[in-house]
Design an enzyme around this catalytic site. Structure first.
Site, PDB file in Angstrom:
ATOM      1  N   ASP A 117       0.835  -1.185   0.000  1.00  0.00           N
ATOM      2  CA  ASP A 117       0.000   0.000   0.000  1.00  0.00           C
ATOM      3  C   ASP A 117       0.878   1.246   0.000  1.00  0.00           C
ATOM      4  O   ASP A 117       1.940   1.270   0.625  1.00  0.00           O
ATOM      5  CB  ASP A 117      -0.869   0.017   1.266  1.00  0.00           C
ATOM      6  CG  ASP A 117      -2.333  -0.040   0.929  1.00  0.00           C
ATOM      7  OD1 ASP A 117      -2.845   0.960   0.408  1.00  0.00           O
ATOM      8  OD2 ASP A 117      -2.947  -1.083   1.189  1.00  0.00           O
TER       9      ASP A 117
ATOM     10  N   ASP B 203      -4.462   3.751  -2.658  1.00  0.00           N
ATOM     11  CA  ASP B 203      -5.850   3.760  -2.222  1.00  0.00           C
ATOM     12  C   ASP B 203      -6.428   5.159  -2.419  1.00  0.00           C
ATOM     13  O   ASP B 203      -5.723   6.152  -2.261  1.00  0.00           O
ATOM     14  CB  ASP B 203      -5.840   3.397  -0.736  1.00  0.00           C
ATOM     15  CG  ASP B 203      -7.222   3.293  -0.154  1.00  0.00           C
ATOM     16  OD1 ASP B 203      -8.149   2.960  -0.889  1.00  0.00           O
ATOM     17  OD2 ASP B 203      -7.354   3.532   1.057  1.00  0.00           O
TER      18      ASP B 203
ATOM     19  N   GLU C 278      11.363   2.459 -15.233  1.00  0.00           N
ATOM     20  CA  GLU C 278      12.820   2.632 -15.086  1.00  0.00           C
ATOM     21  C   GLU C 278      13.392   1.480 -14.270  1.00  0.00           C
ATOM     22  O   GLU C 278      14.431   0.931 -14.596  1.00  0.00           O
ATOM     23  CB  GLU C 278      13.141   3.907 -14.292  1.00  0.00           C
ATOM     24  CG  GLU C 278      13.140   5.195 -15.052  1.00  0.00           C
ATOM     25  CD  GLU C 278      13.114   6.365 -14.055  1.00  0.00           C
ATOM     26  OE1 GLU C 278      13.618   6.236 -12.917  1.00  0.00           O
ATOM     27  OE2 GLU C 278      12.539   7.400 -14.430  1.00  0.00           O
TER      28      GLU C 278
ATOM     29  N   HIS D 158     -11.420  -4.625   2.836  1.00  0.00           N
ATOM     30  CA  HIS D 158     -11.451  -4.185   4.229  1.00  0.00           C
ATOM     31  C   HIS D 158     -12.457  -3.060   4.454  1.00  0.00           C
ATOM     32  O   HIS D 158     -12.631  -2.613   5.581  1.00  0.00           O
ATOM     33  CB  HIS D 158     -10.050  -3.716   4.615  1.00  0.00           C
ATOM     34  CG  HIS D 158      -9.575  -2.586   3.746  1.00  0.00           C
ATOM     35  ND1 HIS D 158      -9.334  -2.751   2.400  1.00  0.00           N
ATOM     36  CD2 HIS D 158      -9.344  -1.290   4.017  1.00  0.00           C
ATOM     37  CE1 HIS D 158      -8.959  -1.597   1.892  1.00  0.00           C
ATOM     38  NE2 HIS D 158      -8.955  -0.684   2.848  1.00  0.00           N
ATOM     39  N   ASP D 159     -13.055  -2.547   3.382  1.00  0.00           N
ATOM     40  CA  ASP D 159     -14.004  -1.443   3.519  1.00  0.00           C
ATOM     41  C   ASP D 159     -15.458  -1.874   3.412  1.00  0.00           C
ATOM     42  O   ASP D 159     -16.361  -1.048   3.537  1.00  0.00           O
ATOM     43  CB  ASP D 159     -13.755  -0.393   2.418  1.00  0.00           C
ATOM     44  CG  ASP D 159     -12.517   0.436   2.690  1.00  0.00           C
ATOM     45  OD1 ASP D 159     -12.143   0.587   3.872  1.00  0.00           O
ATOM     46  OD2 ASP D 159     -11.910   0.915   1.724  1.00  0.00           O
TER      47      ASP D 159
END
Ligand SMILES: *[C@@H]1O[C@H](CO)[C@@H](O)[C@H](O)[C@H]1NC(C)=O
Ligand SMILES: *[C@@H]1O[C@H](CO)[C@@H](O)[C@H](O)[C@H]1NC(C)=O
Ligand SMILES: *[C@@H]1O[C@H](CO)[C@@H](O)[C@H](O)[C@H]1NC(C)=O
Ligand SMILES: CC(=O)N[C@H]1CO[C@H](CO)[C@@H](O)[C@@H]1O
Ligand SMILES: [Ca+2]
Ligand SMILES: [Ca+2]
Length: 608
Positions: free
Chosen positions: A122, A227, A278, A356-357
């Site tokens: 994350d 997120d 890159e 998780h939401d």
């Protein structure tokens, strides 16, 4: 392990030489990856303090490899005062001591790589914590940090006083502007006062963030998940946002035309992808950029960029996550078709039905639909994101107000809390489901753990977990990786789709309704055979592996019936399919070994 190493070596070799199988385009790792989402607090506690940690994750990597997981997505583990569950980062380059040390992180990355898996982390860069070093220096006006955040003098009232620059409000509390007595200016925060927004219009800050990506990629991280990207930019003119007619001046009463979803976030996605490309030049491995913003498919694909200016490969597809038991097959088919319609050339699908939401699938759809929904998701093309515990059919757990941890819904008048879907992973039937030896875990373990746990489900051939594993094996065969996809609404509550590759067909058929339904699939998909073989039945279907299912009622036959919430995966291969290693995969392996041997003998003749 040997097999994994050969596969990894071959993967590298094939991507280096651009060698592709004669039949099919070689897919890059991320294009069909099975990503497993770990909420670090809830996965496994190694030291008995009641909270999951990095060492706990290392302990369970063999479980994940056995499950067929290819990529791990780890949710925030950064150093944080934890005012917003770790989404308030005070050091982007270190783990919070609650989760372990930097050495633990390095060991985890090594252990993930040893098992041939990838790691996505994350990346919470909308804001930092106000305890972050950058903010403290910015507050003091020290370069280069001075404009890392969004500062403003405010509106001057008289010689000594000013008020906030405009009517923007924070989602958590009052005005989005807070006065800094040190800097004598206001700073902008879309969330809590302790979460000042970073200023992505400042090239110095952008380079700092690019360096942060390089730091983690150098440590072996294969991708980032950003997120809530709609929060990244705000308009510079600072005009007031409109309050909706009849609504109050609160975050939910306003139209956020200047603080959300500004078009610059698409450019930022492309800039991040360039930084990741890159890195690919250094190590040959494509990095995965996953961006989350709620929106329709036609909007989200803008994050993907185009062939000359690539952006995020995975603009998070939220649509399944929002569905409940009221979602009709027509709606499901529409979601899939929208993505088929708008996906740019070379783009891949991605799916996620839990997070998780949101409440977990069995809670939204009914626990009887757990296998059916796993069939529906696992056999679609593209990337699949699996939230930990989905393989067990884990359900939401009641969390009393006194037990709540989520910043949303922590007070008693607000019943919405996301804690219900964040409870600890259930490993066995010992205390705390084997998650922790603590007296009390950070959130309670679901009381059904004595039945729904990894150990008991591994022992039961008809468990959600074993069904999940069987589907994942099938997912890894060419027909699911490469086959064409056609969706059908068979009856008002029966959804089905086919995956077809050459002469092989897989039919996924799920009854999401409350009545038993006839499944005359051949009526709408005329090329299907009259009958097919059960590859995988849902636990509630009454069918067994290898059973014949009749799909037409012509010629004196009668269509088979499917129970409510039950699902079937059917194939046209007569025998019970063994999807483990297909002969062409075995052949690829063999060719690779030869190429490898030749390669080694050329590069290092002394060895052979
Ligand atoms: C400036 O405005 C503030 C807030 O309205 C007020 O309290 C204060 O007395 C004013 N100061 C002067 C010097 O007018
Ligand atoms: C690709 O995207 C870039 C950046 O938005 C744009 O300038 C360019 O015209 C696009 N190219 C094509 C072929 O659409
Ligand atoms: C598909 O074709 C192959 C090669 O001709 C054959 O071996 C296989 O049995 C066929 N499978 C089906 C399901 O017809
Ligand atoms: C892009 C980004 O970092 N978004 C974050 C904005 O803040 C919320 C609340 O802390 C997070 O949930 C998002 O991840
Ligand atoms: Ca712990
Ligand atoms: Ca922002």
């Amino acid at each position: 392990m040997q097999g994994i190493h050969v596969t990894v070596l071959c993967g590298i070799l094939m991507s280096l030489t651009g060698w592709t199988s004669a039949q099919h385009r070689q897919q890059d790792w991320y294009e069909t990856t099975l990503e497993y989402q770990i909420y670090p607090r809830s996965f496994k506690d190694s030291d008995g303090d009641g909270t999951g940690d990095i060492k706990g994750i290392i302990e369970k990597l063999d479980y994940l490899a056995d499950l067929g997981v290819e990529t791990i997505w780890l949710q925030p583990f950064y150093k944080s005062p934890m005012r917003d569950n770790g989404y308030d980062v005070s050091d982007f380059r270190a783990p919070d001591p609650m989760f372990g040390s930097m050495d633990d992180v390095k060991n985890m990355i090594r252990a993930i790589k040893e098992r041939g898996m990838k790691l996505v982390i994350d990346f919470v860069v909308n804001h930092s914590s106000d305890e972050h070093e950058w903010f403290k220096l910015s507050e003091q006006g020290v370069e280069p940090y001075k404009d890392y955040y969004i500062w403003n003098d405010g509106k001057k009232i008289n010689e000594t006083h000013s008020e906030v620059p405009n009517n923007w409000v924070s989602i958590f509390e009052g005005s989005a502007w807070t006065w800094s007595p040190i800097r004598k200016q206001y700073y902008y925060h879309a969330f809590a006062i302790k979460q000042p927004d970073l200023n992505f219009r400042n090239p110095k800050l952008r380079e700092e963030i690019n360096n942060l990506m390089r730091f983690w990629m150098d440590l072996g991280v294969d991708g980032f998940r950003v997120d809530a990207a709609k929060w990244l930019f705000e308009a510079t003119h600072l005009l007031d946002e409109p309050i909706r007619p009849g609504r109050r001046h609160t975050w939910f009463g306003m139209d956020h035309i200047y603080t959300l979803s500004q078009p610059e976030s698409f450019d930022l996605a492309r800039e991040w992808r360039m930084t990741m490309e890159e890195q690919k030049k250094k190590d040959g491995v494509t990095k995965l950029l996953s961006i989350e913003e709620f929106g329709t498919a036609d909007y989200l694909v803008k994050y993907m960029g185009n062939s000359t200016h690539p952006g995020a490969q995975m603009p998070f597809n939220f649509h399944f996550k929002m569905l409940t038991y009221e979602a009709t097959p027509a709606r499901i088919a529409q979601i899939i078709r929208d993505w088929q319609k708008f996906l740019p050339e070379g783009g891949v699908f991605n799916w996620a039905a839990e997070s998780h939401d949101r409440p977990r699938l069995p809670t939204r759809m009914g626990p009887e639909a757990a296998d059916s929904w796993n069939m529906l998701q696992i056999l679609l093309p593209g990337i699949l994101n699996v939230y930990y515990g989905m393989e067990l059919g884990m359900e939401d757990c009641y969390i009393r107000p006194d037990q709540r941890k989520d910043a949303i819904g922590r007070n008693e008048d607000d019943p919405t809390t996301r804690d219900t879907s964040r409870t600890p992973m259930m490993w066995d039937d010992t205390k705390n489901a084997g998650f922790s030896t603590a007296e009390k875990t950070w959130l309670p373990v679901h009381p059904n753990y004595f039945q729904k746990n990894v150990k008991s489900q591994l022992a039961d051939p008809h468990s959600h977990l074993n069904t999940f594993k069987r589907l994942v094996k099938l997912r890894k065969t060419p027909i699911i990786k490469l086959g064409r996809l056609d969706t059908y609404v068979l009856r008002e509550w029966v959804f089905m789709y086919t995956r077809i590759l050459e002469n092989e067909t897989v039919l996924v058929i799920v009854n999401l309704g409350t009545e038993t339904e006839k499944i005359c699939a051949k009526n709408i998909a005329r090329d299907l055979p009259d009958s097919m073989t059960v590859h995988t039945p849902s636990f509630n279907s009454r069918f067994k592996i290898g059973d014949k299912v009749t799909l037409t009622s012509t010629g004196g036959q009668s269509c088979s019936e499917l129970r409510p919430k039950a699902g079937l995966v059917l194939t046209n291969t007569p025998a019970v399919p063994e999807p483990a290693v297909s002969s062409s995969a075995a052949l690829n392996h063999f060719i690779c070994l030869i190429v490898l041997a030749v390669g080694i003998s050329i590069l290092a003749p002394g060895i052979l």
